[in-house]
Design a protein around this motif. Structure first.
Motif, mmCIF file in Angstrom:
data_model
loop_
_atom_site.group_PDB
_atom_site.id
_atom_site.type_symbol
_atom_site.label_atom_id
_atom_site.label_comp_id
_atom_site.label_asym_id
_atom_site.label_seq_id
_atom_site.Cartn_x
_atom_site.Cartn_y
_atom_site.Cartn_z
ATOM 1 N N UNK A 195 0.831 -1.202 0.000
ATOM 2 C CA UNK A 195 0.000 0.000 0.000
ATOM 3 C C UNK A 195 0.867 1.255 0.000
ATOM 4 N N UNK A 196 0.354 2.295 -0.657
ATOM 5 C CA UNK A 196 1.048 3.571 -0.697
ATOM 6 C C UNK A 196 1.504 3.922 -2.098
ATOM 7 N N UNK A 197 2.398 4.889 -2.164
ATOM 8 C CA UNK A 197 2.823 5.471 -3.429
ATOM 9 C C UNK A 197 4.125 4.860 -3.921
ATOM 10 N N UNK B 98 7.253 12.252 -0.953
ATOM 11 C CA UNK B 98 5.935 12.265 -1.595
ATOM 12 C C UNK B 98 5.377 13.677 -1.688
ATOM 13 N N UNK B 99 4.580 13.920 -2.701
ATOM 14 C CA UNK B 99 3.933 15.218 -2.863
ATOM 15 C C UNK B 99 2.935 15.447 -1.734
ATOM 16 N N UNK C 293 6.020 11.893 -8.949
ATOM 17 C CA UNK C 293 6.968 11.508 -10.002
ATOM 18 C C UNK C 293 7.552 12.740 -10.672
ATOM 19 N N UNK C 294 6.715 13.678 -11.027
ATOM 20 C CA UNK C 294 7.176 14.866 -11.749
ATOM 21 C C UNK C 294 8.206 15.649 -10.932
ATOM 22 N N UNK C 295 7.948 15.812 -9.644
ATOM 23 C CA UNK C 295 8.883 16.572 -8.824
ATOM 24 C C UNK C 295 10.212 15.832 -8.655
ATOM 25 N N UNK C 296 10.142 14.495 -8.525
ATOM 26 C CA UNK C 296 11.376 13.714 -8.427
ATOM 27 C C UNK C 296 12.168 13.796 -9.735
ATOM 28 N N UNK C 297 11.456 13.754 -10.866
ATOM 29 C CA UNK C 297 12.114 13.881 -12.161
ATOM 30 C C UNK C 297 12.728 15.266 -12.327
ATOM 31 N N UNK C 298 11.969 16.301 -11.983
ATOM 32 C CA UNK C 298 12.496 17.669 -12.079
ATOM 33 C C UNK C 298 13.797 17.821 -11.303
#
Length: 246
Positions: free
Chosen positions: A27-29, A126-127, A137-142
């Motif tokens: 469970x979770x992200x 996590x966001x 995902x987007x913030x980790x990629x950025x």
């Protein structure tokens, strides 16, 4: 007598010390960390995402039997059911399935006919709750792909430092104060497969084509060859900036 007592107690002791391992709680992200790690080497972004699978995030509620996914152009939900120890199936109401494997550290989405296998890991940051799907995902990629300081080698503001922050904010690149990388979907189609990003200030933004070569990145004007009433068809134009990651 002591020997007989010891033998008679041994089954009890073994039963008391042994236990059945609990099934993994997934469970979770989870985010597509393999795609992020590959992109961070300075590779062309859309090619990296295509090579590392379609989905960018999984958000799983194992107890409730739900699995939510997000990719570059859609978000959806499937029913999660256990198939075997460490293996789950996500069923999209009869419209296909995905199979997930847990290896103790990573969540692995099994390859399918037209999609590569994908490797997901728990995000370090996590966001915030309530953020739109895909934000983690987007913030980790950025952070991995655009992070650190960049120097303008050619173009307006030559010599200046540019900072692309994980949250999409931006400083040092003309009047722009925000950016967003194209991860697929309509923006990729309109860019004819070229990597694109939007640069803007406030509510106004323009689309640019960028070319990444390791620590160097060209930002090019995007020339629209479509008619005003047609879907944009963007092609690389003159270079506006050449940046180098410090």
């Amino acid at each position: 007598m002591h020997k007989l007592l010891a033998l008679s107690l041994s089954p009890f002791l073994l039963a008391g010390c042994s236990h059945t391992p609990q099934s993994a709680d997934i469970s979770g992200l989870w985010i597509n960390q393999a795609a992020i790690d590959t992109a961070a080497q300075g590779r062309p972004l859309l090619k990296v995402l295509d090579a590392n699978g379609l989905n960018l995030e999984w958000n799983i509620d194992a107890r409730g039997g739900k699995a939510l996914f997000s990719n570059a152009f859609e978000a959806g939900e499937g029913q999660l059911r256990s198939k075997a120890p460490g293996v789950w199936v996500v069923d999209y109401d009869g419209h296909g399935t995905d199979e997930l494997h847990w290896d103790g550290n990573q969540l692995i989405q099994k390859a399918k006919a037209f999609f590569a296998g994908q490797v997901f890991r728990r995000p370090a940051q996590p966001a915030p709750e309530g953020a739109r799907w895909g934000t983690t995902f987007r913030q980790a990629l950025n952070s991995a792909y655009m992070g650190g300081k960049w120097k303008i080698i050619e173009g307006q503001g030559v010599g200046n430092s540019v900072v692309f922050n994980a949250d999409g904010s931006l400083s040092g690149l003309a009047q722009n104060d925000r950016y967003e990388l194209c991860l697929g979907g309509d923006c990729a189609t309109q860019g004819a497969g070229n990597d694109t990003l939007s640069l803007g200030k406030g509510d106004v933004a323009d689309v640019w084509i960028f070319v990444r070569h390791g620590k160097r990145m060209e930002i090019l004007n995007a020339i629209n060859h479509a008619q005003p009433d047609e879907i944009p068809q963007l092609a690389p134009g003159p270079r506006q900036w050449l940046l180098e990651q410090q």
